[in-house]
Design a protein around this motif. Structure first.
Motif, PDB file in Angstrom:
ATOM      1  N   THR A 165       0.890  -1.159   0.000  1.00  8.83           N
ATOM      2  CA  THR A 165       0.000   0.000   0.000  1.00  8.83           C
ATOM      3  C   THR A 165       0.926   1.207   0.000  1.00  8.83           C
ATOM      4  OG1 THR A 165      -1.738  -1.131   1.262  1.00  8.83           O
ATOM      5  CG2 THR A 165      -1.763   1.283   1.260  1.00  8.83           C
ATOM      6  N   PRO A 166       1.157   1.840  -1.136  1.00  8.21           N
ATOM      7  CA  PRO A 166       2.134   2.944  -1.174  1.00  8.21           C
ATOM      8  C   PRO A 166       1.761   4.095  -0.238  1.00  8.21           C
ATOM      9  CG  PRO A 166       1.717   2.128  -3.382  1.00  8.21           C
ATOM     10  CD  PRO A 166       0.692   1.472  -2.489  1.00  8.21           C
ATOM     11  N   VAL A 167       0.544   4.620  -0.377  1.00  2.00           N
ATOM     12  CA  VAL A 167       0.091   5.724   0.480  1.00  2.00           C
ATOM     13  C   VAL A 167      -1.268   5.342   1.055  1.00  2.00           C
ATOM     14  CG1 VAL A 167      -0.460   8.176   0.634  1.00  2.00           C
ATOM     15  CG2 VAL A 167       1.335   7.401  -0.938  1.00  2.00           C
ATOM     16  N   ASN A 168      -1.327   5.180   2.359  1.00  2.00           N
ATOM     17  CA  ASN A 168      -2.561   4.763   3.016  1.00  2.00           C
ATOM     18  C   ASN A 168      -3.607   5.882   3.016  1.00  2.00           C
ATOM     19  OD1 ASN A 168      -4.099   2.955   5.003  1.00  2.00           O
ATOM     20  ND2 ASN A 168      -3.897   4.863   6.163  1.00  2.00           N
ATOM     21  N   GLU A 169      -4.835   5.548   2.682  1.00  4.13           N
ATOM     22  CA  GLU A 169      -5.990   6.461   2.772  1.00  4.13           C
ATOM     23  C   GLU A 169      -5.637   7.884   2.317  1.00  4.13           C
ATOM     24  OE1 GLU A 169      -7.885   6.245   6.604  1.00  4.13           O
ATOM     25  OE2 GLU A 169      -8.815   4.328   6.158  1.00  4.13           O
ATOM     26  N   ILE A 170      -5.423   8.031   1.025  1.00  5.46           N
ATOM     27  CA  ILE A 170      -5.045   9.325   0.458  1.00  5.46           C
ATOM     28  C   ILE A 170      -6.114  10.379   0.746  1.00  5.46           C
ATOM     29  CG2 ILE A 170      -4.609  10.542  -1.717  1.00  5.46           C
ATOM     30  CD1 ILE A 170      -3.435   7.878  -2.771  1.00  5.46           C
ATOM     31  N   TYR A 171      -7.365  10.006   0.590  1.00  8.44           N
ATOM     32  CA  TYR A 171      -8.455  10.959   0.835  1.00  8.44           C
ATOM     33  C   TYR A 171      -8.450  11.455   2.274  1.00  8.44           C
ATOM     34  CZ  TYR A 171     -13.217  12.541   1.819  1.00  8.44           C
ATOM     35  OH  TYR A 171     -14.293  13.263   2.263  1.00  8.44           O
ATOM     36  N   GLU A 245     -19.184  13.277  -3.610  1.00 16.39           N
ATOM     37  CA  GLU A 245     -18.409  13.027  -4.825  1.00 16.39           C
ATOM     38  C   GLU A 245     -16.916  13.053  -4.537  1.00 16.39           C
ATOM     39  OE1 GLU A 245     -19.641  14.425  -8.778  1.00 16.39           O
ATOM     40  OE2 GLU A 245     -20.961  15.813  -7.704  1.00 16.39           O
ATOM     41  N   LEU A 246     -16.492  13.931  -3.638  1.00 19.38           N
ATOM     42  CA  LEU A 246     -15.057  14.048  -3.339  1.00 19.38           C
ATOM     43  C   LEU A 246     -14.496  12.807  -2.666  1.00 19.38           C
ATOM     44  CD1 LEU A 246     -14.765  17.766  -2.111  1.00 19.38           C
ATOM     45  CD2 LEU A 246     -14.050  16.803  -4.319  1.00 19.38           C
ATOM     46  N   ARG A 247     -15.350  11.988  -2.039  1.00 24.28           N
ATOM     47  CA  ARG A 247     -14.851  10.759  -1.412  1.00 24.28           C
ATOM     48  C   ARG A 247     -14.215   9.827  -2.442  1.00 24.28           C
ATOM     49  NH1 ARG A 247     -19.501   6.587  -1.133  1.00 24.28           N
ATOM     50  NH2 ARG A 247     -20.956   7.383  -2.681  1.00 24.28           N
ATOM     51  N   PHE A 248     -14.567   9.989  -3.712  1.00 25.31           N
ATOM     52  CA  PHE A 248     -13.983   9.178  -4.779  1.00 25.31           C
ATOM     53  C   PHE A 248     -12.709   9.791  -5.361  1.00 25.31           C
ATOM     54  CE2 PHE A 248     -18.633   8.150  -5.392  1.00 25.31           C
ATOM     55  CZ  PHE A 248     -18.560   6.816  -5.013  1.00 25.31           C
ATOM     56  N   LEU A 249     -12.388  11.019  -4.983  1.00 21.91           N
ATOM     57  CA  LEU A 249     -11.375  11.773  -5.722  1.00 21.91           C
ATOM     58  C   LEU A 249     -10.008  11.094  -5.743  1.00 21.91           C
ATOM     59  CD1 LEU A 249     -10.487  14.188  -7.329  1.00 21.91           C
ATOM     60  CD2 LEU A 249     -10.286  15.499  -5.196  1.00 21.91           C
ATOM     61  N   SER A 250      -9.565  10.579  -4.602  1.00 25.47           N
ATOM     62  CA  SER A 250      -8.231   9.975  -4.578  1.00 25.47           C
ATOM     63  C   SER A 250      -8.149   8.800  -5.551  1.00 25.47           C
ATOM     64  CB  SER A 250      -7.882   9.519  -3.162  1.00 25.47           C
ATOM     65  OG  SER A 250      -8.814   8.565  -2.695  1.00 25.47           O
ATOM     66  N   LEU A 251      -9.179   7.961  -5.568  1.00 22.19           N
ATOM     67  CA  LEU A 251      -9.165   6.813  -6.459  1.00 22.19           C
ATOM     68  C   LEU A 251      -9.376   7.224  -7.914  1.00 22.19           C
ATOM     69  CD1 LEU A 251     -11.119   4.189  -4.318  1.00 22.19           C
ATOM     70  CD2 LEU A 251      -8.651   4.509  -4.526  1.00 22.19           C
ATOM     71  N   ASP A 252     -10.155   8.290  -8.143  1.00 18.12           N
ATOM     72  CA  ASP A 252     -10.290   8.803  -9.506  1.00 18.12           C
ATOM     73  C   ASP A 252      -8.935   9.221 -10.057  1.00 18.12           C
ATOM     74  OD1 ASP A 252     -13.013   8.402  -9.608  1.00 18.12           O
ATOM     75  OD2 ASP A 252     -13.556  10.505  -9.269  1.00 18.12           O
ATOM     76  N   LEU A 253      -8.157   9.946  -9.247  1.00 22.30           N
ATOM     77  CA  LEU A 253      -6.837  10.384  -9.700  1.00 22.30           C
ATOM     78  C   LEU A 253      -5.889   9.193  -9.847  1.00 22.30           C
ATOM     79  CD1 LEU A 253      -6.325  13.611  -7.517  1.00 22.30           C
ATOM     80  CD2 LEU A 253      -7.163  13.451  -9.876  1.00 22.30           C
ATOM     81  N   LEU A 254      -5.981   8.260  -8.933  1.00 18.82           N
ATOM     82  CA  LEU A 254      -5.087   7.112  -8.946  1.00 18.82           C
ATOM     83  C   LEU A 254      -5.367   6.196 -10.130  1.00 18.82           C
ATOM     84  CD1 LEU A 254      -2.862   6.331  -6.914  1.00 18.82           C
ATOM     85  CD2 LEU A 254      -4.494   4.752  -5.880  1.00 18.82           C
ATOM     86  N   TYR A 255      -6.646   5.984 -10.430  1.00 18.19           N
ATOM     87  CA  TYR A 255      -7.031   5.024 -11.460  1.00 18.19           C
ATOM     88  C   TYR A 255      -7.426   5.687 -12.782  1.00 18.19           C
ATOM     89  CZ  TYR A 255      -7.345   1.770  -7.486  1.00 18.19           C
ATOM     90  OH  TYR A 255      -7.078   0.998  -6.372  1.00 18.19           O
ATOM     91  N   ALA A 256      -7.107   6.972 -12.945  1.00 20.40           N
ATOM     92  CA  ALA A 256      -7.378   7.692 -14.196  1.00 20.40           C
ATOM     93  C   ALA A 256      -8.844   7.600 -14.591  1.00 20.40           C
ATOM     94  CB  ALA A 256      -6.486   7.162 -15.321  1.00 20.40           C
ATOM     95  N   ASN A 257      -9.703   7.826 -13.597  1.00 18.44           N
ATOM     96  CA  ASN A 257     -11.141   7.817 -13.828  1.00 18.44           C
ATOM     97  C   ASN A 257     -11.640   9.257 -13.792  1.00 18.44           C
ATOM     98  OD1 ASN A 257     -13.779   6.048 -13.763  1.00 18.44           O
ATOM     99  ND2 ASN A 257     -14.123   7.714 -12.306  1.00 18.44           N
TER     100      ASN A 257
END
Length: 443
Positions: A165-171, A245-257
């Motif tokens: 897990t490179p960075v834990n809980e980015i959000y 919507e912002l709760r998804f932001l870290s994964l959106d940036l990480l997974y190019a969504n």
């Protein structure tokens, strides 16, 4: 004679030859976890948060506060005693990375060698809510570069480690540091949040790039908080809609969504440039990606008409919230954290989480593992480490004296009953390959 009588005469009444090889007489998946790579991963974790508070003057190092530095060998022994093979484990990044290119591996080497000796499979957590003093905080634009160097150094030093897990809980890192004003930079601005978010997400991506150079079959378990705010208003507020919507932001940036237009405008209004956004949208990081969802009942909140917030404890639950994340990203899932602070409620909470996992599996969604977090009790997490009160949170499998809590026995029973089930039915044919990751994740 009817056909059953003919079969009985020729072959006997049940227990037919060959049935033990996956037929009616086959193994039901019970028994303690084995080392089959296709088996479901039952895990625990050792709480390792280390953010700073009071404008950087106080470091909240949970490894120290919970006694792990003195009792690490005992703690690793408890993992084995419980019957577990997988451990979410965070090396103290802030104390290992002394300066650019300079590392102190003394503690890490001892622990990692013992973990290897015990045949514990670590999911190695490289950044958990804090950074070295010389990096200062998550507003530093050099963080992704420095962290990438560190991630590469870890992968090179411990080539036998596959799960990260490179960075834990980015959000959570970005929100509590940049928007809530509790940790690290202690800012209370949208720009502070967005800046911390893009730096932490970029650090994860670049760290993964470096890990993949040394371990091209790396499995990246991105642990992220699964959250939701329910609003009891006839007309929901724009802020609550944005927050959900912002709760998804870290994964959106990480997974190019690509996020919604509303979130994209929010990002551009608060410091993200178009070039930065395009960089994030270029594609997923390398390796085999697993979406880890951390769920505590307190992750769900109810916002009342007067604006006050109540902790709702398990309204939708892990199943419903994680399903939203799965439908968005279509990645394999792992339940990467859960607990309750009340020891007398922990057994029921464990059972509820496991029922959610079984339901998710029945729906055909690949769930790779489950984690009770953490192995031992924690300190001051009821106030998010905001002050040093030394209040014990009774959420561990073991207390701070390393005595088992009732949930420990319940977890052992769960392991005995389900410990050898596979990730999905018939997963023996679909085991995690040891070949280098090669294909882009495409729908």
């Amino acid at each position: 004679m009817n056909f059953l009588q003919h079969i009985k005469k020729k072959y006997g009444d049940g227990n037919y030859a060959g049935d033990q090889f996956g037929g009616a007489g086959g193994h039901d998946g019970s028994g303690l976890p084995a080392d089959n790579p296709g088996n479901f991963m039952f895990a625990t974790g050792i709480e390792c948060s280390y953010p700073t508070i009071e404008k950087g003057k106080v470091r909240r190092d949970q490894l120290r506060e919970c006694g792990h530095y003195d009792r690490w060998k005992e703690d690793l022994g408890l993992v084995k005693e419980t019957g577990l093979r997988v451990l979410r484990y965070g090396l103290p990044y802030y104390s290992i990375h002394k300066a650019p290119g300079k590392y102190d591996w003394s503690f890490a080497d001892e622990v990692m060698n013992e973990m290897k000796r015990l045949d514990i499979v670590p999911i190695l957590d490289l950044m958990h809510f804090g950074v070295p003093d010389w990096i200062e905080n998550f507003q530093n634009p050099e963080l992704p570069v420095h962290f990438a160097d560190y991630a590469g150094a870890v992968a090179k030093r411990y080539p036998w480690v596959r799960y990260y897990t490179p960075v834990n809980e980015i959000y959570v890192t970005a929100r509590i540091s940049g928007k809530d004003g509790v940790w690290n930079e202690q800012l209370k601005t949208d720009k502070g949040f967005v800046t911390a978010m893009k730096h932490a997400a970029a650090a994860s991506i670049m760290g993964t790039q470096q890990i993949a150079q040394y371990r091209n079959d790396c499995v990246i378990v991105q642990s992220e908080s699964a959250e939701f705010t329910h609003e009891l208003c006839a007309t929901p507020s724009a802020q609550t809609s944005l927050d959900n919507e912002l709760r998804f932001l870290s994964l959106d940036l990480l997974y190019a969504n690509a996020p919604s237009a509303t979130v994209l405008m929010y990002l551009l209004d608060n410091g993200m440039t178009r070039k930065e956004y395009d960089w994030f949208m270029a594609g997923k990081p390398p390796g085999y990606q697993i979406m880890g969802n951390d769920y505590y009942g307190r992750n769900e909140r109810i916002k009342l008409p007067d604006g006050s917030i109540q902790t709702s404890m398990d309204v939708l639950g892990w199943y419903e919230i994680t399903k939203d994340y799965y439908e968005r990203y279509k990645l394999p899932v792992m339940h990467t954290e859960t607990n309750v602070f009340e020891a007398d409620q922990a057994v029921m909470w464990l059972h509820k989480q496991w029922i959610s996992i079984m339901r998710m599996r029945r729906d055909g969604i690949p769930v790779l593992g489950f984690t009770w977090y953490s192995l031992i009790d924690q300190i001051d997490w009821d106030i998010q480490l905001a002050e040093v009160k030394n209040h014990v949170n009774e959420c561990g499998l073991y207390d701070l004296d390393r005595k088992p809590r009732p949930v420990c026995e319940a977890y052992k029973n769960l392991l005995q009953e389900f410990g050898q089930i596979t990730i999905v039915p018939h997963a023996e044919m679909l085991e995690i390959t040891d070949r280098p990751a090669r294909l882009k994740v495409a729908m």
